[in-house]
Design an enzyme around this catalytic site. Structure first.
Site, short mmCIF file in Angstrom:
data_model
loop_
_atom_site.label_atom_id
_atom_site.label_comp_id
_atom_site.label_asym_id
_atom_site.label_seq_id
_atom_site.Cartn_x
_atom_site.Cartn_y
_atom_site.Cartn_z
N HIS A 224 -2.21 -3.25 9.36
CA HIS A 224 -2.82 -3.45 8.04
C HIS A 224 -1.89 -2.97 6.92
O HIS A 224 -2.00 -3.42 5.80
CB HIS A 224 -4.18 -2.77 7.97
CG HIS A 224 -5.24 -3.50 8.74
ND1 HIS A 224 -5.88 -4.61 8.23
CD2 HIS A 224 -5.74 -3.32 9.98
CE1 HIS A 224 -6.75 -5.06 9.12
NE2 HIS A 224 -6.68 -4.30 10.21
N ASP B 28 -9.12 -8.35 8.87
CA ASP B 28 -10.29 -8.27 9.74
C ASP B 28 -11.36 -9.15 9.11
O ASP B 28 -11.58 -9.08 7.90
CB ASP B 28 -10.81 -6.84 9.83
CG ASP B 28 -9.83 -5.91 10.53
OD1 ASP B 28 -8.96 -6.41 11.27
OD2 ASP B 28 -9.93 -4.68 10.31
N SER C 11 -0.15 1.02 11.80
CA SER C 11 -1.20 0.00 11.60
C SER C 11 -0.61 -1.27 11.01
O SER C 11 0.12 -1.23 10.02
CB SER C 11 -2.28 0.53 10.68
OG SER C 11 -3.15 -0.54 10.33
N GLN D 215 -4.94 4.75 6.02
CA GLN D 215 -4.96 4.69 7.48
C GLN D 215 -5.02 6.09 8.08
O GLN D 215 -5.69 6.33 9.07
CB GLN D 215 -3.73 3.94 7.99
CG GLN D 215 -3.73 3.68 9.49
CD GLN D 215 -4.83 2.74 9.96
OE1 GLN D 215 -5.24 1.84 9.23
NE2 GLN D 215 -5.32 2.95 11.17
N GLU E 108 -9.79 -7.09 20.04
CA GLU E 108 -10.31 -7.09 18.67
C GLU E 108 -10.47 -8.54 18.18
O GLU E 108 -9.58 -9.08 17.54
CB GLU E 108 -9.35 -6.35 17.72
CG GLU E 108 -9.28 -4.86 17.97
CD GLU E 108 -8.62 -4.08 16.83
OE1 GLU E 108 -8.23 -4.70 15.82
OE2 GLU E 108 -8.51 -2.85 16.95
ZN ZN Z 1 -7.72 -4.87 11.91
#
Ligand code: ZN
Length: 272
Positions: free
Chosen positions: A187, A194, A185, A159, A240
């Site tokens: 993630h 995603d 993040s 990241q 997003e």
């Molecule tokens: Zn993402």
């Protein structure tokens, strides 16, 4: 000293005192009233009282509920200020955002590789999230929809590289609107994925039938659209349509039905 001037100063001083006497009690009375309303909410935090009151003065259009929620999230301060290490009571319900971070050495304990049938490269998610995602993708394929993971678990270091690259390209102000700083993040939790449909670029995911299906069905598998279009002021991120977060079916369903963000949900029901 000039006596006249002294008299003028004295009069001004007296006027100021009179004005203060009129305003301060009114302000106090108003604050007391707001305080009483604030205390009725279960997620009211005594230590945040002065912040609620100042935030209310600046945002008189917001409801008491919104005042408490936003301040508890940290939104009365600019993004990435007053940051703290996130508390992990239930590893599936970790809150990571612009005010809560994971340490650089945090790695989820049960990362598993997503079956290549549901992914466009070797990607990992926490076991529960991986299994749920595979089920979701499998179910979608029965409707001739192609939902594939294209990014999932990311380490702190990865990241960091990603964010620094964006800062070099766009500068930090712009980069902060679409990329998380290292440690911030989702993630890194191993619970975010995603997706794309392999035809259109992921940034156009909301133009696909796959997105329409995800909107109505993701929660049934425990996933939520983490950064919705109409919530950017709360999440601090641009819309997003491709980013989904696993939190389990029960929590995801509540969030779906009530159209709130995970940040708000966390403050109201999980931050005990
Ligand atoms: Zn993402």
């Amino acid at each position: 000293m000039n006596k006249k001037l002294l008299l003028v100063y004295l009069i001004i001083l007296i006027i100021l005192i009179i004005i203060a006497q009129l305003i301060i009690p009114k302000q106090n009375k108003e604050n007391n009233l707001v305080t009483e309303q604030l205390k009725k909410f279960s997620y009211y935090k005594k230590e945040n009282l002065s912040r609620y009151l100042s935030y209310k003065q600046l945002n008189n259009n917001l409801s008491i509920n919104e005042i408490i929620t936003n301040v508890n999230i940290g939104l009365d301060n600019p993004y990435y200020t007053n940051i703290k290490e996130t508390t992990i009571k239930d590893p599936i319900l970790i809150l990571v955002n612009k005010y809560n971070y994971l340490k650089d050495n945090y790695i989820p304990s049960n990362l598993e590789t997503i079956n290549e049938k549901y992914s466009t490269s070797q990607l990992k998610l926490v076991l529960e999230a991986k299994l749920a995602f595979e089920q979701l993708s499998e179910e979608a394929s029965k409707h001739n929809l192609n939902i594939k993971a294209m990014s999932a678990y990311r380490s702190y270091t990865y990241q960091e590289t990603l964010y620094n690259r964006y800062v070099q390209k766009d500068g930090s102000i712009k980069a902060d609107t679409y990329s998380a700083r290292p440690g911030h993040s989702e993630h890194q939790t191993g619970l975010a994925v995603d997706v794309h449909n392999t035809v259109l670029p992921y940034t156009s995911f909301d133009k696909t039938n796959e997105f329409t299906w995800m909107k109505e069905n993701a929660h049934k598998y425990g996933f939520i659209l983490r950064y919705p279009k109409d919530k950017t002021n709360i999440t601090g991120y641009d819309y997003e349509p491709w980013h989904y977060r696993y939190i389990g079916i029960e929590h995801a369903t509540y969030i779906y039905e009530n159209n709130i963000t995970f940040d708000e949900y966390y403050i109201k029901y999980l931050d005990k």
